[in-house]
Scaffold this motif. Structure first.
Motif, PDB file in Angstrom:
ATOM      1  N   GLY A  44       0.910  15.785  -8.440  1.00 31.90           N
ATOM      2  CA  GLY A  44       0.720  16.174  -7.038  1.00 31.90           C
ATOM      3  C   GLY A  44       0.032  15.150  -6.169  1.00 31.90           C
ATOM      4  O   GLY A  44      -0.135  15.364  -4.970  1.00 31.90           O
ATOM      5  N   ARG A  45      -0.331  14.025  -6.750  1.00 31.16           N
ATOM      6  CA  ARG A  45      -0.917  12.972  -5.935  1.00 31.16           C
ATOM      7  C   ARG A  45      -0.593  11.620  -6.560  1.00 31.16           C
ATOM      8  O   ARG A  45      -0.560  11.484  -7.785  1.00 31.16           O
ATOM      9  N   PRO A  46      -0.342  10.611  -5.737  1.00 25.17           N
ATOM     10  CA  PRO A  46      -0.009   9.283  -6.277  1.00 25.17           C
ATOM     11  C   PRO A  46      -1.242   8.609  -6.861  1.00 25.17           C
ATOM     12  O   PRO A  46      -2.377   8.973  -6.551  1.00 25.17           O
ATOM     13  N   VAL A  47      -0.991   7.631  -7.697  1.00 21.34           N
ATOM     14  CA  VAL A  47      -2.047   6.805  -8.278  1.00 21.34           C
ATOM     15  C   VAL A  47      -1.777   5.369  -7.849  1.00 21.34           C
ATOM     16  O   VAL A  47      -0.653   4.876  -8.015  1.00 21.34           O
ATOM     17  N   PRO A  48      -2.744   4.690  -7.259  1.00 19.94           N
ATOM     18  CA  PRO A  48      -2.513   3.317  -6.812  1.00 19.94           C
ATOM     19  C   PRO A  48      -1.949   2.443  -7.932  1.00 19.94           C
ATOM     20  O   PRO A  48      -2.414   2.486  -9.074  1.00 19.94           O
ATOM     21  N   GLY A  49      -0.922   1.668  -7.594  1.00 20.64           N
ATOM     22  CA  GLY A  49      -0.318   0.765  -8.548  1.00 20.64           C
ATOM     23  C   GLY A  49       0.762   1.373  -9.399  1.00 20.64           C
ATOM     24  O   GLY A  49       1.374   0.675 -10.214  1.00 20.64           O
ATOM     25  N   CYS A  50       1.024   2.680  -9.238  1.00 18.20           N
ATOM     26  CA  CYS A  50       2.044   3.364 -10.035  1.00 18.20           C
ATOM     27  C   CYS A  50       3.299   3.634  -9.217  1.00 18.20           C
ATOM     28  O   CYS A  50       3.228   3.924  -8.012  1.00 18.20           O
ATOM     29  N   ALA A  51       4.451   3.559  -9.880  1.00 17.09           N
ATOM     30  CA  ALA A  51       5.706   4.024  -9.289  1.00 17.09           C
ATOM     31  C   ALA A  51       5.902   5.496  -9.663  1.00 17.09           C
ATOM     32  O   ALA A  51       5.405   5.944 -10.705  1.00 17.09           O
ATOM     33  N   VAL A  52       6.604   6.222  -8.804  1.00 17.82           N
ATOM     34  CA  VAL A  52       6.893   7.632  -9.064  1.00 17.82           C
ATOM     35  C   VAL A  52       8.408   7.787  -9.182  1.00 17.82           C
ATOM     36  O   VAL A  52       9.156   7.261  -8.347  1.00 17.82           O
ATOM     37  N   ILE A  53       8.873   8.503 -10.211  1.00 14.95           N
ATOM     38  CA  ILE A  53      10.308   8.730 -10.389  1.00 14.95           C
ATOM     39  C   ILE A  53      10.597  10.214 -10.204  1.00 14.95           C
ATOM     40  O   ILE A  53       9.948  11.063 -10.819  1.00 14.95           O
ATOM     41  N   VAL A  54      11.576  10.511  -9.355  1.00 16.10           N
ATOM     42  CA  VAL A  54      11.931  11.886  -9.015  1.00 16.10           C
ATOM     43  C   VAL A  54      13.431  12.079  -9.169  1.00 16.10           C
ATOM     44  O   VAL A  54      14.198  11.113  -9.179  1.00 16.10           O
TER      45      VAL A  54
ATOM     46  N   GLY B 149       0.801  -1.216   0.000  1.00 11.82           N
ATOM     47  CA  GLY B 149       0.000   0.000   0.000  1.00 11.82           C
ATOM     48  C   GLY B 149       0.830   1.260   0.000  1.00 11.82           C
ATOM     49  O   GLY B 149       0.295   2.366   0.225  1.00 11.82           O
ATOM     50  N   ALA B 150       2.124   1.143  -0.259  1.00 14.37           N
ATOM     51  CA  ALA B 150       3.020   2.306  -0.278  1.00 14.37           C
ATOM     52  C   ALA B 150       3.170   2.827  -1.704  1.00 14.37           C
ATOM     53  O   ALA B 150       2.855   2.133  -2.686  1.00 14.37           O
ATOM     54  N   THR B 151       3.680   4.047  -1.805  1.00 14.99           N
ATOM     55  CA  THR B 151       4.052   4.607  -3.097  1.00 14.99           C
ATOM     56  C   THR B 151       5.550   4.430  -3.283  1.00 14.99           C
ATOM     57  O   THR B 151       6.338   5.018  -2.541  1.00 14.99           O
ATOM     58  N   PRO B 152       5.984   3.598  -4.223  1.00 14.69           N
ATOM     59  CA  PRO B 152       7.423   3.473  -4.471  1.00 14.69           C
ATOM     60  C   PRO B 152       7.935   4.722  -5.186  1.00 14.69           C
ATOM     61  O   PRO B 152       7.489   5.035  -6.295  1.00 14.69           O
ATOM     62  N   VAL B 153       8.840   5.450  -4.537  1.00 21.59           N
ATOM     63  CA  VAL B 153       9.393   6.686  -5.089  1.00 21.59           C
ATOM     64  C   VAL B 153      10.852   6.423  -5.438  1.00 21.59           C
ATOM     65  O   VAL B 153      11.682   6.186  -4.555  1.00 21.59           O
ATOM     66  N   ILE B 154      11.166   6.453  -6.718  1.00 22.93           N
ATOM     67  CA  ILE B 154      12.480   6.077  -7.209  1.00 22.93           C
ATOM     68  C   ILE B 154      13.295   7.323  -7.515  1.00 22.93           C
ATOM     69  O   ILE B 154      12.861   8.201  -8.263  1.00 22.93           O
ATOM     70  N   SER B 155      14.471   7.391  -6.919  1.00 20.69           N
ATOM     71  CA  SER B 155      15.392   8.500  -7.147  1.00 20.69           C
ATOM     72  C   SER B 155      16.336   8.124  -8.282  1.00 20.69           C
ATOM     73  O   SER B 155      17.059   7.136  -8.198  1.00 20.69           O
ATOM     74  N   ALA B 156      16.337   8.940  -9.346  1.00 24.70           N
ATOM     75  CA  ALA B 156      17.175   8.630 -10.504  1.00 24.70           C
ATOM     76  C   ALA B 156      17.507   9.925 -11.237  1.00 24.70           C
ATOM     77  O   ALA B 156      16.749  10.897 -11.193  1.00 24.70           O
ATOM     78  N   TYR B 157      18.640   9.933 -11.952  1.00 24.76           N
ATOM     79  CA  TYR B 157      19.039  11.111 -12.706  1.00 24.76           C
ATOM     80  C   TYR B 157      17.967  11.497 -13.716  1.00 24.76           C
ATOM     81  O   TYR B 157      17.358  10.633 -14.351  1.00 24.76           O
ATOM     82  N   VAL B 158      17.772  12.800 -13.866  1.00 23.16           N
ATOM     83  CA  VAL B 158      16.716  13.336 -14.714  1.00 23.16           C
ATOM     84  C   VAL B 158      16.843  12.847 -16.154  1.00 23.16           C
ATOM     85  O   VAL B 158      15.849  12.468 -16.777  1.00 23.16           O
ATOM     86  N   LEU B 159      18.067  12.854 -16.674  1.00 25.09           N
ATOM     87  CA  LEU B 159      18.316  12.435 -18.053  1.00 25.09           C
ATOM     88  C   LEU B 159      19.059  11.106 -18.074  1.00 25.09           C
ATOM     89  O   LEU B 159      20.178  11.013 -17.569  1.00 25.09           O
ATOM     90  N   GLY B 160      18.446  10.096 -18.610  1.00 25.06           N
ATOM     91  CA  GLY B 160      19.119   8.807 -18.801  1.00 25.06           C
ATOM     92  C   GLY B 160      18.602   7.721 -17.886  1.00 25.06           C
ATOM     93  O   GLY B 160      17.859   6.826 -18.310  1.00 25.06           O
ATOM     94  N   LYS B 161      18.959   7.804 -16.624  1.00 21.23           N
ATOM     95  CA  LYS B 161      18.562   6.751 -15.684  1.00 21.23           C
ATOM     96  C   LYS B 161      17.049   6.724 -15.493  1.00 21.23           C
ATOM     97  O   LYS B 161      16.438   5.649 -15.454  1.00 21.23           O
ATOM     98  N   SER B 162      16.431   7.894 -15.362  1.00 19.20           N
ATOM     99  CA  SER B 162      14.978   7.925 -15.165  1.00 19.20           C
ATOM    100  C   SER B 162      14.242   7.272 -16.317  1.00 19.20           C
ATOM    101  O   SER B 162      13.262   6.535 -16.122  1.00 19.20           O
ATOM    102  N   GLN B 163      14.701   7.526 -17.537  1.00 16.75           N
ATOM    103  CA  GLN B 163      14.030   6.956 -18.703  1.00 16.75           C
ATOM    104  C   GLN B 163      14.271   5.445 -18.808  1.00 16.75           C
ATOM    105  O   GLN B 163      13.366   4.690 -19.175  1.00 16.75           O
ATOM    106  N   GLU B 164      15.467   5.009 -18.448  1.00 18.30           N
ATOM    107  CA  GLU B 164      15.720   3.569 -18.493  1.00 18.30           C
ATOM    108  C   GLU B 164      14.885   2.846 -17.444  1.00 18.30           C
ATOM    109  O   GLU B 164      14.290   1.796 -17.720  1.00 18.30           O
TER     110      GLU B 164
END
Length: 327
Positions: free
Chosen positions: A230-240, A175-190
């Motif tokens: 501005g708000r999570p969606v159930p079942g989605c990962a968020v990349i920042v 039930g958590a929101t997975p928030v993935i930290s990755a570089y804006v260009l390159g890693k985030s897209q991969e």
């Protein structure tokens, strides 16, 4: 061609083929190679800002040109297609895939004084978004060696991808929101492509979303991703971007699990800086063994190392290579 501006190049060079002056220059043309200040002519291996500048004429791939213009404005570019030699300022130049990020290129140059392969940032093996690296034999090799220490022998890619998918999936199940930290260009897209390819939709921070639009327009499909609004969606990962989240976590999300996706995950001190977070060692740089493999494949007369531990030079010397640190 733009008129070449005066340049002071230190005398340290190899057979008149290249020299350094707060960056790398091909001789005798003085074409800058990943030089981060404006030059008359400059090769840009990829659009990370520690490799790019607003040159009078930038040599790069089409994908890199689009991203450079996004980041630096209206830069005049000459597109280099992979594997297609071009005669420029007395050099025969060929861009080869680097496997680092989408559009990233190595530079192979042939001159009467010898041949040179400059890797820039590179990675051997498969990528979700970048064309696999293509090495070639050359008289001289200039290579980045970010992970040039035995501690950075990364797990097999399929193992790392399974770690990422399992971590994200389990967070969603809790039930958590997975928030993935990755570089804006390159890693985030991969990471986006890896997740969406396995049925996990992705929400992206606005700065990441802008770059992803360029990927899509350039023919690199990323799957089911959207802008984080501005708000999570159930079942989605968020990349920042890789910046610490506020103590309250991600705006709009009540329960967050943070995931760092980087080769530096192999560093115990890095992991200790955020011991409650998840650390996934997915890298877009060659690891220690890939660096050694690259040297063997290129089989150069001499190797020049940059952007890594100087101990890697000694490692290569012990293996019988003429290796030097490029100042």
């Amino acid at each position: 061609m733009p008129e070449l501006s005066p340049s002071t190049i230190r005398p340290g060079h190899v057979s008149g083929l290249f020299a350094t002056d707060r960056g790398l220059f091909l001789l005798p043309s003085r074409i800058g190679v990943d030089v981060t200040r404006r030059q008359a002519i400059g090769f840009i291996s990829h659009a990370h800002m520690d490799h790019a500048a607003s040159h009078a004429l930038a040599l790069c791939t089409e994908a890199t040109a689009r991203m450079v213009r996004h980041r630096l404005g209206n830069v005049t570019t000459r597109v280099m297609e992979f594997g297609q030699p071009q005669e420029i300022a007395g050099h025969r130049l060929t861009a080869l895939p680097a496997g680092h990020i989408f559009g990233s290129a190595m530079l192979f140059t042939e001159h009467e004084k010898g041949s040179l392969l400059y890797t820039g940032d590179f990675r051997l093996g498969p990528s979700a978004t970048a064309q696999p690296a293509e090495l070639c034999q050359a008289d001289y090799l200039i290579m980045e060696c970010t992970f040039g220490h035995p501690n950075y022998r990364l797990p097999a890619r399929e193992v790392v991808i399974e770690m990422l998918l399992e971590t994200v999936t389990q967070a969603i199940r809790r039930g958590a929101t997975p928030v993935i930290s990755a570089y804006v260009l390159g890693k985030s897209q991969e990471v986006t492509k890896i997740l969406t390819s396995h049925g996990i939709p992705v929400l992206q921070h606005p700065t990441i979303f802008e770059i992803s639009q360029i990927y899509q327009a350039s023919g690199c499909e990323l799957g089911d991703f959207r802008l984080y609004e501005g708000r999570p969606v159930p079942g989605c990962a968020v990349i920042v971007p890789p910046k610490p989240l506020a103590p309250s976590g991600l705006p709009g999300a009540l329960h967050v699990e943070k995931i760092h996706v980087t080769g530096w995950a192999m560093d115990a001190k890095r992991r200790q800086s955020a011991p409650r977070d998840h650390w996934i060692p997915l890298s877009d740089h060659a690891d220690f063994d890939q660096l050694l493999d690259a040297v063997e494949q290129v089989s150069p007369q001499a190797v020049f190392c940059t952007h890594g531990p100087k101990s890697f030079v000694e490692e290569l010397r012990q293996r019988g290579h003429d290796a030097r640190w490029l100042a």
